[in-house]
Write a protein that holds these residues in place. Structure first.
Motif, PDB file in Angstrom:
ATOM      1  N   PHE A   1       0.995  -1.142  -0.068  1.00 20.97           N
ATOM      2  CA  PHE A   1      -0.126   0.209   0.028  1.00 20.97           C
ATOM      3  C   PHE A   1       0.768   1.260   0.044  1.00 20.97           C
ATOM      4  O   PHE A   1       1.932   1.287   0.929  1.00 20.97           O
ATOM      5  CB  PHE A   1      -0.851   0.249   1.361  1.00 20.97           C
ATOM      6  CG  PHE A   1      -1.956  -1.029   1.245  1.00 20.97           C
ATOM      7  CD1 PHE A   1      -3.453  -0.620   0.701  1.00 20.97           C
ATOM      8  CD2 PHE A   1      -1.726  -2.395   1.651  1.00 20.97           C
ATOM      9  CE1 PHE A   1      -4.444  -1.651   0.599  1.00 20.97           C
ATOM     10  CE2 PHE A   1      -2.632  -3.289   1.577  1.00 20.97           C
ATOM     11  CZ  PHE A   1      -3.970  -2.930   0.943  1.00 20.97           C
ATOM     12  N   LEU A   2       0.451   2.166  -0.984  1.00 17.73           N
ATOM     13  CA  LEU A   2       1.109   3.567  -0.708  1.00 17.73           C
ATOM     14  C   LEU A   2       0.773   4.214   0.640  1.00 17.73           C
ATOM     15  O   LEU A   2      -0.371   4.324   1.079  1.00 17.73           O
ATOM     16  CB  LEU A   2       0.972   4.364  -1.993  1.00 17.73           C
ATOM     17  CG  LEU A   2       1.615   4.013  -3.175  1.00 17.73           C
ATOM     18  CD1 LEU A   2       1.094   2.806  -4.011  1.00 17.73           C
ATOM     19  CD2 LEU A   2       1.612   5.138  -4.179  1.00 17.73           C
ATOM     20  N   THR A   3       1.712   4.827   0.856  1.00 16.30           N
ATOM     21  CA  THR A   3       1.673   5.611   2.543  1.00 16.30           C
ATOM     22  C   THR A   3       1.373   7.147   2.213  1.00 16.30           C
ATOM     23  O   THR A   3       1.762   7.662   1.041  1.00 16.30           O
ATOM     24  CB  THR A   3       2.766   5.425   3.294  1.00 16.30           C
ATOM     25  OG1 THR A   3       4.001   5.970   2.560  1.00 16.30           O
ATOM     26  CG2 THR A   3       3.119   3.747   3.464  1.00 16.30           C
ATOM     27  N   ALA A   4       1.246   7.879   3.032  1.00 18.87           N
ATOM     28  CA  ALA A   4       1.073   9.140   3.138  1.00 18.87           C
ATOM     29  C   ALA A   4       2.540   9.884   2.816  1.00 18.87           C
ATOM     30  O   ALA A   4       2.609  10.940   2.131  1.00 18.87           O
ATOM     31  CB  ALA A   4       0.728   9.746   4.312  1.00 18.87           C
ATOM     32  N   LYS A   5       3.824   9.193   3.215  1.00 23.81           N
ATOM     33  CA  LYS A   5       4.781   9.445   3.005  1.00 23.81           C
ATOM     34  C   LYS A   5       5.179   9.627   1.393  1.00 23.81           C
ATOM     35  O   LYS A   5       5.868  10.426   0.644  1.00 23.81           O
ATOM     36  CB  LYS A   5       5.870   8.691   3.703  1.00 23.81           C
ATOM     37  CG  LYS A   5       7.266   9.264   3.322  1.00 23.81           C
ATOM     38  CD  LYS A   5       8.302   8.150   4.169  1.00 23.81           C
ATOM     39  CE  LYS A   5       9.913   8.776   3.904  1.00 23.81           C
ATOM     40  NZ  LYS A   5      10.775   7.745   4.605  1.00 23.81           N
ATOM     41  N   HIS A   6       4.535   8.676   0.765  1.00 26.10           N
ATOM     42  CA  HIS A   6       4.841   8.430  -0.782  1.00 26.10           C
ATOM     43  C   HIS A   6       4.062   9.645  -1.453  1.00 26.10           C
ATOM     44  O   HIS A   6       4.783  10.503  -2.153  1.00 26.10           O
ATOM     45  CB  HIS A   6       4.333   7.322  -1.359  1.00 26.10           C
ATOM     46  CG  HIS A   6       4.909   5.954  -0.624  1.00 26.10           C
ATOM     47  ND1 HIS A   6       4.359   4.671  -0.398  1.00 26.10           N
ATOM     48  CD2 HIS A   6       6.338   5.613  -0.963  1.00 26.10           C
ATOM     49  CE1 HIS A   6       5.246   3.925  -0.137  1.00 26.10           C
ATOM     50  NE2 HIS A   6       6.581   4.170  -0.374  1.00 26.10           N
TER      51      HIS A   6
ATOM     52  N   GLY B   1       5.851  13.258  -0.724  1.00 28.45           N
ATOM     53  CA  GLY B   1       6.939  13.328  -1.413  1.00 28.45           C
ATOM     54  C   GLY B   1       6.454  13.756  -2.742  1.00 28.45           C
ATOM     55  O   GLY B   1       7.573  14.454  -3.529  1.00 28.45           O
ATOM     56  N   LEU B   2       5.416  13.533  -3.324  1.00 27.69           N
ATOM     57  CA  LEU B   2       4.965  13.877  -4.629  1.00 27.69           C
ATOM     58  C   LEU B   2       4.473  15.254  -4.895  1.00 27.69           C
ATOM     59  O   LEU B   2       4.561  15.978  -5.673  1.00 27.69           O
ATOM     60  CB  LEU B   2       4.220  12.711  -5.479  1.00 27.69           C
ATOM     61  CG  LEU B   2       4.934  11.520  -5.951  1.00 27.69           C
ATOM     62  CD1 LEU B   2       4.131  10.611  -6.162  1.00 27.69           C
ATOM     63  CD2 LEU B   2       5.893  11.829  -7.049  1.00 27.69           C
ATOM     64  N   SER B   3       3.553  15.467  -3.625  1.00 23.35           N
ATOM     65  CA  SER B   3       2.732  16.688  -3.708  1.00 23.35           C
ATOM     66  C   SER B   3       3.533  17.941  -3.689  1.00 23.35           C
ATOM     67  O   SER B   3       3.003  18.919  -4.269  1.00 23.35           O
ATOM     68  CB  SER B   3       1.854  16.925  -2.377  1.00 23.35           C
ATOM     69  OG  SER B   3       2.874  16.966  -1.242  1.00 23.35           O
ATOM     70  N   LYS B   4       4.873  17.883  -3.561  1.00 29.35           N
ATOM     71  CA  LYS B   4       5.953  19.210  -3.283  1.00 29.35           C
ATOM     72  C   LYS B   4       6.247  19.375  -4.808  1.00 29.35           C
ATOM     73  O   LYS B   4       6.986  20.368  -4.906  1.00 29.35           O
ATOM     74  CB  LYS B   4       6.889  18.949  -2.500  1.00 29.35           C
ATOM     75  CG  LYS B   4       6.275  18.784  -1.016  1.00 29.35           C
ATOM     76  CD  LYS B   4       7.179  18.595   0.229  1.00 29.35           C
ATOM     77  CE  LYS B   4       6.747  18.424   1.338  1.00 29.35           C
ATOM     78  NZ  LYS B   4       7.645  18.216   2.482  1.00 29.35           N
ATOM     79  N   LEU B   5       6.213  18.379  -5.510  1.00 31.15           N
ATOM     80  CA  LEU B   5       6.872  18.819  -7.111  1.00 31.15           C
ATOM     81  C   LEU B   5       6.204  19.287  -8.208  1.00 31.15           C
ATOM     82  O   LEU B   5       4.801  19.264  -7.911  1.00 31.15           O
ATOM     83  CB  LEU B   5       7.388  17.234  -7.580  1.00 31.15           C
ATOM     84  CG  LEU B   5       8.128  16.549  -6.568  1.00 31.15           C
ATOM     85  CD1 LEU B   5       8.439  15.303  -7.181  1.00 31.15           C
ATOM     86  CD2 LEU B   5       9.662  17.206  -6.349  1.00 31.15           C
TER      87      LEU B   5
END
Length: 334
Positions: free
Chosen positions: A322-327, A330-334
């Motif tokens: 499962f993808l986590t909030a960390k994953h 890490g993408l939301s800031k790009l």
């Protein structure tokens, strides 16, 4: 870039390229460059002095060969990186000191952290880094994506198939890495594109090592999204006498859209010849400063690396991941 102007036409001076790497894909790229009116390869960096580029170095129609980028003493406008993936970050680090434009074969690097580092290096020096996801330049995939993007069509399911051919020696396959890292990374990148950059909830992958060299050479993978939507992938290094790569989109209108099965091909170079050629023109336009849409972004490259890594972990562990909030953070800031 310079241009020659007459009363009827304007001829642009070809963009001068320095290519790094002259292996299988590098040799293929050199052939494309030699036939393109948009670029001229003036230098090639290849550490293997037994490579053919050294025998042809400096001859008419051939670039000058150098053992390292630091040795290149001819003028060029941009760098094209075609060496194995494990060397990409080091070559990008060197390239940012010599040019403002870098085109790198897919993937930029094996891990999301490395991809971010490569883009950060380039941004710090004012260098534009582009990644060679050639399937995004394919007319069939582009047309299919345009349909999904511009019409009220929701992707309920996406089926991606990659059957590699011709068969490669196990020793060479090992240098390419797992099928998730090399062949299927294209499929993960297309999943990002067709699902409009949305990340899945989970990944379940299964792989098989048919060679005994310690890497997966055949695999299946399911990316599960919210609302019951999913992407299903299947791939093998052992295609049945032909190279196959196609996609089917099952949408909310009850229709099935498909691309990639129109012709029979025997290598990925044949299958994507037009797309590879399109990439060359596209990069030349970027170097010239044209304001054109970018076909790949840092976010899509990082997201692809995340999906590849999780698929590998799922196949190795035999468990759904499962993808986590960390994953996602890490993408939301790009």
């Amino acid at each position: 870039m310079a241009s020659t102007t007459s009363t009827t036409t304007t001829t642009l001076t070809p963009v001068r390229l320095c290519q790094i790497g002259a292996g299988r894909i590098g040799t293929f790229r050199l052939g494309l460059f030699s036939r393109s009116p948009h670029v001229r390869c003036v230098a090639v960096v290849e550490s293997d002095r037994g490579n053919e580029v050294w025998a042809n170095s400096g001859k008419p129609g051939h670039p000058t060969a150098f053992a390292a980028l630091e040795d290149v003493n001819v003028q060029f406008d941009a760098v094209w990186i075609s060496c194995p993936t494990k060397y990409h970050p080091a070559m990008i680090e060197k390239a940012v000191n010599r040019t403002r434009f870098v085109y790198c074969e897919k993937p930029i690097a094996y891990t999301a952290a490395q991809v971010k580092q490569c883009y950060a290096m380039c941004k710090a020096r004012g260098v534009e880094l582009l990644c060679g996801w050639m399937r995004r330049s394919d007319q069939g995939y582009s047309a299919l994506y345009k349909t999904v993007l511009t019409k009220p069509v929701d992707v309920c399911a996406l089926h991606l198939v990659s059957n590699d051919f011709p068969h490669m020696a196990p020793a060479f396959l090992k240098t390419l890495g797992s099928i998730f890292q090399d062949l299927m990374c294209h499929d993960f990148n297309l999943a990002c594109m067709f699902m409009k950059e949305e990340m899945p909830v989970s990944i379940e992958a299964h792989g098989k090592d048919s060679t005994g060299v310690g890497i997966f050479t055949s695999a299946t993978c399911i990316l599960q999204y919210t609302g019951g939507r999913f992407v299903y992938m299947e791939a093998t290094r052992y295609g049945d006498g032909k190279y196959e790569n196609y996609a089917r989109v099952y949408n909310n209108t009850g229709n099935t859209l498909e691309t990639g099965k129109e012709e029979v091909h025997h290598t990925f170079m044949d299958r994507y010849l037009a797309a590879f050629s399109s990439e060359v023109e596209y990069f030349s336009r970027v170097v010239r400063g044209e304001n054109i849409p970018r076909k790949s972004t840092e976010r899509s490259c990082v997201a692809t690396a995340v999906l590849v890594d999780l698929a590998e972990k799922s196949a190795t562990s035999g468990k759904r991941v499962f993808l986590t909030a960390k994953h996602r953070n890490g993408l939301s800031k790009l």
